[in-house]
Design a protein around this motif. Structure first.
Motif, PDB file in Angstrom:
ATOM      1  N   ALA A  14       9.446   5.268 -15.981  1.00  0.00           N
ATOM      2  CA  ALA A  14      10.078   4.159 -15.257  1.00  0.00           C
ATOM      3  C   ALA A  14       9.315   3.837 -13.975  1.00  0.00           C
ATOM      4  O   ALA A  14       9.762   3.022 -13.173  1.00  0.00           O
ATOM      5  N   HIS A  15       8.163   4.496 -13.764  1.00  0.00           N
ATOM      6  CA  HIS A  15       7.285   4.231 -12.617  1.00  0.00           C
ATOM      7  C   HIS A  15       7.968   4.539 -11.289  1.00  0.00           C
ATOM      8  O   HIS A  15       7.875   3.758 -10.344  1.00  0.00           O
ATOM      9  N   ILE A  16       8.660   5.678 -11.241  1.00  0.00           N
ATOM     10  CA  ILE A  16       9.404   5.982 -10.014  1.00  0.00           C
ATOM     11  C   ILE A  16       8.985   7.331  -9.415  1.00  0.00           C
ATOM     12  O   ILE A  16       9.031   8.373 -10.079  1.00  0.00           O
ATOM     13  N   PHE A  17       8.543   7.276  -8.157  1.00  0.00           N
ATOM     14  CA  PHE A  17       8.296   8.479  -7.378  1.00  0.00           C
ATOM     15  C   PHE A  17       9.569   8.806  -6.622  1.00  0.00           C
ATOM     16  O   PHE A  17      10.240   7.904  -6.107  1.00  0.00           O
ATOM     17  N   LEU A  23       8.580   1.832   6.629  1.00  0.00           N
ATOM     18  CA  LEU A  23       7.357   1.852   5.825  1.00  0.00           C
ATOM     19  C   LEU A  23       6.426   0.774   6.384  1.00  0.00           C
ATOM     20  O   LEU A  23       6.888  -0.255   6.879  1.00  0.00           O
ATOM     21  N   PRO A  24       5.099   1.000   6.314  1.00  0.00           N
ATOM     22  CA  PRO A  24       4.150  -0.006   6.793  1.00  0.00           C
ATOM     23  C   PRO A  24       4.317  -1.336   6.051  1.00  0.00           C
ATOM     24  O   PRO A  24       4.722  -1.355   4.883  1.00  0.00           O
ATOM     25  N   ALA A  25       3.982  -2.418   6.737  1.00  0.00           N
ATOM     26  CA  ALA A  25       3.990  -3.742   6.102  1.00  0.00           C
ATOM     27  C   ALA A  25       2.625  -4.063   5.502  1.00  0.00           C
ATOM     28  O   ALA A  25       2.490  -4.959   4.691  1.00  0.00           O
ATOM     29  N   SER A  79       0.962   5.082   2.495  1.00  0.00           N
ATOM     30  CA  SER A  79       1.600   3.909   3.122  1.00  0.00           C
ATOM     31  C   SER A  79       2.621   3.258   2.203  1.00  0.00           C
ATOM     32  O   SER A  79       3.467   2.492   2.656  1.00  0.00           O
ATOM     33  N   SER A  80       2.572   3.556   0.905  1.00  0.00           N
ATOM     34  CA  SER A  80       3.582   3.021  -0.006  1.00  0.00           C
ATOM     35  C   SER A  80       4.748   3.988  -0.193  1.00  0.00           C
ATOM     36  O   SER A  80       5.801   3.604  -0.685  1.00  0.00           O
ATOM     37  N   LEU A  81       4.524   5.275   0.172  1.00  0.00           N
ATOM     38  CA  LEU A  81       5.515   6.301  -0.183  1.00  0.00           C
ATOM     39  C   LEU A  81       6.235   6.975   0.970  1.00  0.00           C
ATOM     40  O   LEU A  81       7.362   7.436   0.804  1.00  0.00           O
ATOM     41  N   PHE A  82       5.599   7.081   2.127  1.00  0.00           N
ATOM     42  CA  PHE A  82       6.165   7.939   3.170  1.00  0.00           C
ATOM     43  C   PHE A  82       6.720   7.159   4.349  1.00  0.00           C
ATOM     44  O   PHE A  82       5.987   6.423   5.026  1.00  0.00           O
TER      45      PHE A  82
END
Ligand code: ZN
Length: 605
Positions: free
Chosen positions: A14-17, A35-37, A111-114
């Motif tokens: 399902a593409h989920i971390f 989260l960063p923009a 930058s997408s996860l933390f």
């Protein structure tokens, strides 16, 4: 005080971390998290928080309220015990900029996860990467340059970083990749390739060593001491790269990679791949360390405006290709083809006469990164024209200083006095430094070519190093320039086309062209010329069969409305460039050419 993150590959299909984050001593007034923009290196607001699909907070085993303050930011209700966050991130963007996961691999940029814990940006972070529980994924390995604390042989386990900025500057690849390593300046270098491929590792290694050595020799040293990593995602037709402090994420087509049968001179596709590797590697100095002051630290919530991207992307583009010839990986003929193609790209866009490269840098966030069909007519690329400014600048410095100085000296100076010392560059400072380091006054040069929109004096400067500058008309839709042609195509329609089921769709219309004068527009679908049906494969032949000044009747759909256009074919402009070595030159010119293209690998003092 500690901040720790745990990443689980919880639902790959399902593409989920899933990320669990613990803040030992959260802000007593209510911890703010965001989260960063955007991600450094790619100057566009991407709002990574839009991929957070669930988030909850607890403290001391009790649920804690989280309030969303804006598109990227949450605030927890005040707590006195450690704050624990659990969140899920949707990861289905196959690009070097975000995160991607399925049953074949997992890739993420921090930058997408933390979530960044506000007020604690400079605190050390710990990261645990957990092995997937799914039986099918037990053979997966981890590749990253994050600092290893305690990991198993496959690389799962504990990593650390000195701060948040560092945590998000080491992309992570997890999967069944192939890998090989090599040494440059006694530093371990590794290339990891994910995705089906038949690349010849030995060939890649041989060429990469030479390219990396060339960059290191020019700067005098390599900024990374432990390991440098090329992370490559191999796909059917992908292309892209993003620089990091000790690694790079690349995406390429499997056809770009060399097979065992690759002949000595790289073909065009492999040459492009080597150019991409060379480009991102050069960024290890230029933009990851030598950088605009406005990036220190990065404001990842908002756009960071700078007119200096011409230097960070343009100069990097110039050296990525120059290193290919200086290292002996490609021939002079091949190098001149590359420059000829870049000149062609710049000359074909009339936007170069409206927007300066400095403006293109500043407006990267909207105009360069959000291009529409008008782009060639309205903007200039700070990569392409920035690269040509670097070329012209290099040749000008060599000429004015009688071969005493070159752009190489400027880059070494910038590294030693700014990058290495962690000092940022303010707007306009690079131009001053060029003047100072080389003892010249190029203020007029910068006003005309960098802050102004004048075309560069390429022909004169190239002639002085024994290279002939030629222009010819474009001969076909896929004519990228860079090479001569026997064919003489007299007419130009002035549009770019794509297949569209029942006709030919216009993708772009060039300023002052036959197509623009006729009133055609991007989005129109041409179905007939002079009452005969045309297709993407036939339209080029049909057009070129008519002489200059011919009048054509075009039938085309604009939306669902059939329209008739009368088009007069104009003469093709001479905007396609190719360069040639002038064989019969005197000793002095030959020496200048060699100093520039094959200077040996020892930096001049
Ligand atoms: Zn770049």
């Amino acid at each position: 005080m500690s901040i720790s993150y745990t990443v689980q590959l919880s639902k790959p299909a399902a593409h989920i971390f899933k990320v669990t984050q613990e803040i030992s001593q959260p802000d007593k007034n209510g911890q703010i998290l965001s989260l960063p923009a955007w991600i450094p290196g790619s100057y566009m607001i991407r709002d990574f928080a839009k991929n957070v699909i669930q988030i909850k907070a607890t403290s001391n085993n009790s649920k804690i309220e989280l309030h969303k303050i804006d598109k990227s930011t949450w605030q927890a209700e005040p707590v006195s015990k450690p704050l624990i966050l659990e969140y899920e991130i949707y990861a289905w963007d196959l690009s070097v900029r975000t995160a991607h996961m399925d049953m074949t691999h997992a890739f993420f940029n921090g930058s997408s996860l933390f979530l960044m814990a506000h007020g604690f940006e400079n605190e050390p972070c710990q990261l645990e990467i957990k092995q997937a529980e799914n039986d099918l994924l037990t053979s997966w390995k981890v590749a990253t340059t994050l600092n290893k604390q305690k990991t198993n042989p496959a690389g799962f386990g504990l990593y650390s970083s000195n701060n948040y900025d560092e945590l998000i500057d080491h992309p992570v690849e997890i999967g069944n990749f192939t890998e090989f390593d090599f040494q440059v300046q006694n530093v371990q270098h590794k290339m990891v390739l994910t995705g089906p491929h038949r690349a010849d590792d030995n060939r890649l290694k041989k060429d990469l060593v030479k390219i990396c050595e060339t960059h290191c020799s020019m700067f005098g040293e390599f900024p990374v001491t432990d390991e440098y990593l090329f992370l490559v995602m191999v796909t059917g037709d992908g292309y892209g790269g993003l620089e990091h402090r000790s690694s790079t994420s690349l995406m390429c087509s499997r056809n770009d990679l060399p097979l065992i049968s690759e002949t000595e001179e790289p073909n065009e596709k492999y040459r492009n791949f080597l150019g991409l590797c060379s480009h991102e590697y050069f960024h290890t100095w230029n933009v990851k360390r030598i950088k605009p002051e406005v990036f220190m630290p990065y404001d990842l919530a908002n756009e960071s405006y700078t007119k200096q991207l011409w230097a960070f992307e343009g100069i990097t583009s110039y050296y990525d290709e120059l290193a290919l010839i200086r290292s002996g990986v490609i021939s002079c003929k091949s190098y001149l083809e590359l420059i000829g193609q870049t000149i062609t790209r710049v000359l074909r866009g009339k936007g170069r006469l409206l927007q300066s490269v400095a403006e293109s840098s500043f407006e990267a966030w909207t105009r360069f990164y959000k291009q529409d069909e008008s782009a060639p007519n309205t903007i200039v690329s700070y990569y392409a024209k920035g690269g040509l400014i670097a070329l012209v600048l290099d040749l000008t410095l060599r000429k004015l200083t009688h071969e005493k100085h070159s752009l190489d000296d400027v880059m070494r100076y910038l590294w030693l006095n700014f990058g290495k010392k962690n000092i940022g560059l303010v707007e306009g400072q690079i131009e001053q430094i060029i003047n100072e380091v080389c003892g010249v006054d190029l203020n007029d040069f910068f006003a005309r070519f960098l802050y102004g929109v004048e075309d560069l004096p390429l022909e004169t400067l190239l002639a002085e190093v024994g290279i002939r500058f030629n222009l010819r008309p474009t001969i076909s839709f896929d004519d990228k320039g860079g090479t001569p042609s026997e064919q003489t195509n007299a007419v130009a329609f002035g549009a770019r086309f794509a297949e569209n089921g029942f006709g030919v769709k216009i993708v772009q219309i060039y300023s002052d062209s036959s197509a623009e004068s006729a009133g055609l527009a991007a989005g129109d679908t041409i179905i007939a010329i002079n009452e005969l049906q045309v297709t993407k494969s036939s339209i080029e032949k049909v057009i070129s069969s008519y002489p200059v000044a011919s009048k054509l009747v075009i039938h085309a759909f604009r939306r669902d409305e059939l329209k008739t256009f009368e088009l007069t074919l104009k003469e093709a402009e001479l905007t396609t460039c190719y360069l040639e070595i002038i064989e019969d030159v005197n000793e002095e010119t030959l020496q200048k050419r060699n100093n520039w293209l094959t200077p040996g690998l020892t930096p001049r003092t």
